[in-house]
Design an enzyme around this catalytic site. Sequence first.
Site, PDB file in Angstrom:
ATOM      1  N   LYS A  30       0.851  -1.193   0.000  1.00  0.00           N
ATOM      2  CA  LYS A  30       0.000   0.000   0.000  1.00  0.00           C
ATOM      3  C   LYS A  30       0.884   1.240   0.000  1.00  0.00           C
ATOM      4  O   LYS A  30       1.682   1.448   0.918  1.00  0.00           O
ATOM      5  CB  LYS A  30      -0.898  -0.018   1.233  1.00  0.00           C
ATOM      6  N   TYR A  48     -15.002   0.923  -7.106  1.00  0.00           N
ATOM      7  CA  TYR A  48     -16.267   1.639  -6.946  1.00  0.00           C
ATOM      8  C   TYR A  48     -17.114   1.514  -8.206  1.00  0.00           C
ATOM      9  O   TYR A  48     -18.279   1.899  -8.214  1.00  0.00           O
ATOM     10  CB  TYR A  48     -15.983   3.115  -6.606  1.00  0.00           C
ATOM     11  N   LYS A  60      -2.137  -1.510  -3.906  1.00  0.00           N
ATOM     12  CA  LYS A  60      -3.016  -0.348  -3.861  1.00  0.00           C
ATOM     13  C   LYS A  60      -2.206   0.933  -3.928  1.00  0.00           C
ATOM     14  O   LYS A  60      -1.221   1.032  -3.208  1.00  0.00           O
ATOM     15  CB  LYS A  60      -3.806  -0.414  -2.557  1.00  0.00           C
ATOM     16  N   SER A 106     -10.296   5.481  -4.788  1.00  0.00           N
ATOM     17  CA  SER A 106     -11.266   6.569  -4.936  1.00  0.00           C
ATOM     18  C   SER A 106     -10.834   7.644  -5.934  1.00  0.00           C
ATOM     19  O   SER A 106     -11.641   8.125  -6.726  1.00  0.00           O
ATOM     20  CB  SER A 106     -11.521   7.204  -3.568  1.00  0.00           C
TER      21      SER A 106
HETATM   22  C1  PBG Z   1      -7.700   3.132   5.500  1.00  0.00           C
HETATM   23  C2  PBG Z   1      -7.939   3.065   4.041  1.00  0.00           C
HETATM   24  C3  PBG Z   1      -7.718   4.049   3.057  1.00  0.00           C
HETATM   25  C4  PBG Z   1      -8.208   3.511   1.866  1.00  0.00           C
HETATM   26  C5  PBG Z   1      -8.637   2.222   2.144  1.00  0.00           C
HETATM   27  N1  PBG Z   1      -8.450   1.960   3.496  1.00  0.00           N
HETATM   28  C6  PBG Z   1      -7.225   5.443   3.164  1.00  0.00           C
HETATM   29  C7  PBG Z   1      -5.850   5.753   3.589  1.00  0.00           C
HETATM   30  O1  PBG Z   1      -4.990   4.897   3.750  1.00  0.00           O
HETATM   31  O2  PBG Z   1      -5.640   6.955   3.816  1.00  0.00           O
HETATM   32  C8  PBG Z   1      -8.240   4.219   0.537  1.00  0.00           C
HETATM   33  C9  PBG Z   1      -9.234   3.699  -0.450  1.00  0.00           C
HETATM   34  C10 PBG Z   1      -9.548   4.616  -1.580  1.00  0.00           C
HETATM   35  O3  PBG Z   1      -8.943   5.690  -1.773  1.00  0.00           O
HETATM   36  O4  PBG Z   1     -10.464   4.259  -2.323  1.00  0.00           O
HETATM   37  N2  PBG Z   1      -6.386   3.197   5.906  1.00  0.00           N
END
Ligand code: PBG
Length: 320
Positions: free
Chosen positions: A192, A310, A245, A271
């Site tokens: 991530k 989404y 991700k 997102s």
């Molecule tokens: C929680 C989390 C996040 C996302 C999924 N789980 C945000 C982040 O790490 O700030 C992002 C998902 C998206 O942008 O669609 N930590």
Amino acid sequence: MIIRPRRLRRTSTIRRMVKETCIRVDDLIFPIFVKHGKGEREPIPSMVGHYQLSVDELVKEAEDVWSLGIPAIILFGLPGVKDKLGSEAYARDGIVQKAVAAVKERVPELVVLTDVCLCQYTDHGHCGIIKDGQVDNDATLEILSRVAISHAEAGADFVAPSDMMDGRVRAIRETLDRDGFKDTGILSYAVKYASSFYGPFREAADSKPQFGDRKSYQMDPANAREAIKEALLDIEEGADIIMVKPALPYLDIIHQVRARIHLPVAAYNVSGEYAMVKAAEQRGWIDGEEVMMEMLLSIKRAGADLILTYFAKDVARILT
Ligand code: PBG
């Protein structure tokens, strides 16, 4: 004589026959935001077509998702109160715990995944416990394990830790096994990145860090070898599915991870990737539907087996 690759592109039927990659409804996982209340369906401005749903509305949504043939959802909770430890994240009657139980009761076959993280639940907005102004790794593991157990108890099929603390997969696996949840799986957000593509999500989930950023725990977008390290570590620690991700700016990473491991690989079409398409579509600058299909196809072609997106319902409507 010239070699004529165009022969294989001549008609749509021939093209169908030689197509190398396709998206299946079975590949899709639909993210949903859930909040307290009744009859609530609050639109998320930066994510057109998405809502913060109360549990009763969520159950209807889950039925809709299942009837479209989508096999799974992942839930993100908006707590009633935030505090230092993110205590609603592991409360028996927390929002996600209630949501999972309600969905499982109404649509038992739908696979329910839960995001295991603290950022929506802490008043400081970080994904872990703060000690001396820093996110403390090991103190966070204990809390994350409690969150995972509470989701498993509510009936989650998979828990999905997204915090990027070291050792969290092992900690969660050991706790699940010890407490009798041997069949609860772990989809690890193993790779991530500290990405600006999460902007709309942080608005939707109200989870922006109140100081600093997430760069001391999420990965540097410049690093690829480190992705392999993270993926292999999480496999060793007991993950069932490995996720990369975001997806689109990291297709090379998806490809490399796919080549190196033997677990299913998921990719999170996040997102910001969604919002960009919707925004350009609204202005008439692109054909949103075609861009969506091309994007998702590229994620599959890179090697993802599963896609959290989404767009899942829109895609399912096209495919079925
Ligand atoms: C929680 C989390 C996040 C996302 C999924 N789980 C945000 C982040 O790490 O700030 C992002 C998902 C998206 O942008 O669609 N930590």
